[in-house]
Design a protein around this motif. Structure first.
Motif, PDB file in Angstrom:
ATOM      1  N   LEU A  21     116.496  -3.347 -39.430  1.00  0.00           N
ATOM      2  CA  LEU A  21     116.253  -2.701 -38.091  1.00  0.00           C
ATOM      3  C   LEU A  21     116.179  -0.939 -38.295  1.00  0.00           C
ATOM      4  O   LEU A  21     115.588  -0.365 -37.563  1.00  0.00           O
ATOM      5  CB  LEU A  21     117.703  -2.888 -37.209  1.00  0.00           C
ATOM      6  N   ASP A  22     117.004  -0.623 -39.263  1.00  0.00           N
ATOM      7  CA  ASP A  22     116.969   1.003 -39.359  1.00  0.00           C
ATOM      8  C   ASP A  22     115.652   1.578 -39.508  1.00  0.00           C
ATOM      9  O   ASP A  22     115.321   2.651 -39.023  1.00  0.00           O
ATOM     10  CB  ASP A  22     118.059   1.238 -40.537  1.00  0.00           C
ATOM     11  N   PRO A  23     115.003   1.023 -40.711  1.00  0.00           N
ATOM     12  CA  PRO A  23     113.502   1.582 -40.876  1.00  0.00           C
ATOM     13  C   PRO A  23     112.647   1.079 -39.675  1.00  0.00           C
ATOM     14  O   PRO A  23     111.866   2.224 -39.189  1.00  0.00           O
ATOM     15  CB  PRO A  23     112.991   0.968 -42.042  1.00  0.00           C
ATOM     16  N   VAL A  24     112.890   0.326 -38.909  1.00  0.00           N
ATOM     17  CA  VAL A  24     111.794  -0.083 -37.729  1.00  0.00           C
ATOM     18  C   VAL A  24     112.592   0.886 -36.558  1.00  0.00           C
ATOM     19  O   VAL A  24     111.322   1.520 -36.161  1.00  0.00           O
ATOM     20  CB  VAL A  24     112.327  -1.491 -37.074  1.00  0.00           C
ATOM     21  N   ALA A  25     113.523   1.333 -36.380  1.00  0.00           N
ATOM     22  CA  ALA A  25     113.699   2.211 -35.572  1.00  0.00           C
ATOM     23  C   ALA A  25     113.237   3.607 -35.702  1.00  0.00           C
ATOM     24  O   ALA A  25     112.517   4.425 -34.952  1.00  0.00           O
ATOM     25  CB  ALA A  25     115.443   2.421 -35.210  1.00  0.00           C
ATOM     26  N   LEU A  80     109.427   3.487 -35.259  1.00  0.00           N
ATOM     27  CA  LEU A  80     109.282   3.338 -33.774  1.00  0.00           C
ATOM     28  C   LEU A  80     109.385   4.781 -33.029  1.00  0.00           C
ATOM     29  O   LEU A  80     108.396   5.168 -32.474  1.00  0.00           O
ATOM     30  CB  LEU A  80     110.180   2.483 -33.081  1.00  0.00           C
ATOM     31  N   LEU A  81     110.282   5.567 -33.298  1.00  0.00           N
ATOM     32  CA  LEU A  81     110.618   6.880 -32.733  1.00  0.00           C
ATOM     33  C   LEU A  81     109.492   7.595 -33.295  1.00  0.00           C
ATOM     34  O   LEU A  81     108.983   8.567 -32.373  1.00  0.00           O
ATOM     35  CB  LEU A  81     111.916   7.315 -32.925  1.00  0.00           C
ATOM     36  N   VAL A 102     106.071   6.817 -31.637  1.00  0.00           N
ATOM     37  CA  VAL A 102     105.907   7.054 -30.290  1.00  0.00           C
ATOM     38  C   VAL A 102     105.795   8.612 -29.961  1.00  0.00           C
ATOM     39  O   VAL A 102     104.862   9.128 -29.081  1.00  0.00           O
ATOM     40  CB  VAL A 102     107.224   6.442 -29.534  1.00  0.00           C
ATOM     41  N   ALA A 103     106.686   9.526 -30.749  1.00  0.00           N
ATOM     42  CA  ALA A 103     106.458  10.643 -30.516  1.00  0.00           C
ATOM     43  C   ALA A 103     105.050  11.367 -30.907  1.00  0.00           C
ATOM     44  O   ALA A 103     104.452  12.298 -30.215  1.00  0.00           O
ATOM     45  CB  ALA A 103     107.582  11.569 -31.399  1.00  0.00           C
ATOM     46  N   LEU A 104     104.606  10.659 -31.856  1.00  0.00           N
ATOM     47  CA  LEU A 104     103.068  11.356 -32.428  1.00  0.00           C
ATOM     48  C   LEU A 104     102.027  10.865 -31.431  1.00  0.00           C
ATOM     49  O   LEU A 104     101.336  11.799 -31.046  1.00  0.00           O
ATOM     50  CB  LEU A 104     103.035  10.888 -33.807  1.00  0.00           C
ATOM     51  N   VAL A 105     102.279   9.725 -30.840  1.00  0.00           N
ATOM     52  CA  VAL A 105     101.399   9.155 -30.141  1.00  0.00           C
ATOM     53  C   VAL A 105     101.452  10.053 -28.854  1.00  0.00           C
ATOM     54  O   VAL A 105     100.245  10.482 -28.096  1.00  0.00           O
ATOM     55  CB  VAL A 105     101.420   7.833 -29.614  1.00  0.00           C
TER      56      VAL A 105
END
Length: 100
Positions: free
Chosen positions: A64-68, A71-72, A75-78
């Motif tokens: 989960l750590d690399p997924v989080a 994801l962040l 989302v920030a770049l998009v």
């Protein structure tokens, strides 16, 4: 669920908060988003530190750590690429997200 995993889940929960704050049309939102991103970065460091220091490493956390993180960042770049329509910024965002 141990403390490092809870911090990782908290970091994932910050993603919709980041999006919500980013979409508010105000002058303070850029600073708030930077603060949210900084908080996520601190929790990323802290969950890794605690997992190693307290020997609380788990397969769930390792997944989960690399997924989080991804994801962040994605989302920030998009969100930034959508808000600042610039060809070079968009290309950089696509390359970074595509690499992840």
């Amino acid at each position: 669920m141990n403390l490092p995993n809870l911090l990782t889940v908290f970091r994932i929960a910050l993603v919709p908060v980041f999006v919500g704050v980013f979409t508010i049309p105000s002058s303070w939102t850029h600073f708030a988003c930077a603060g949210i991103f900084a908080l996520a970065a601190i929790t990323d460091w802290l969950d890794g530190y605690l997992a190693r220091a307290m020997n609380l490493q788990s397969r769930f956390g390792a997944f989960l750590d690399p997924v989080a993180d991804k994801l962040l960042v994605a989302v920030a770049l998009v969100m930034m690429a959508g808000a600042h329509a610039n060809l070079w910024f968009s290309i950089a965002a696509v390359v970074i997200v595509g690499r992840e």
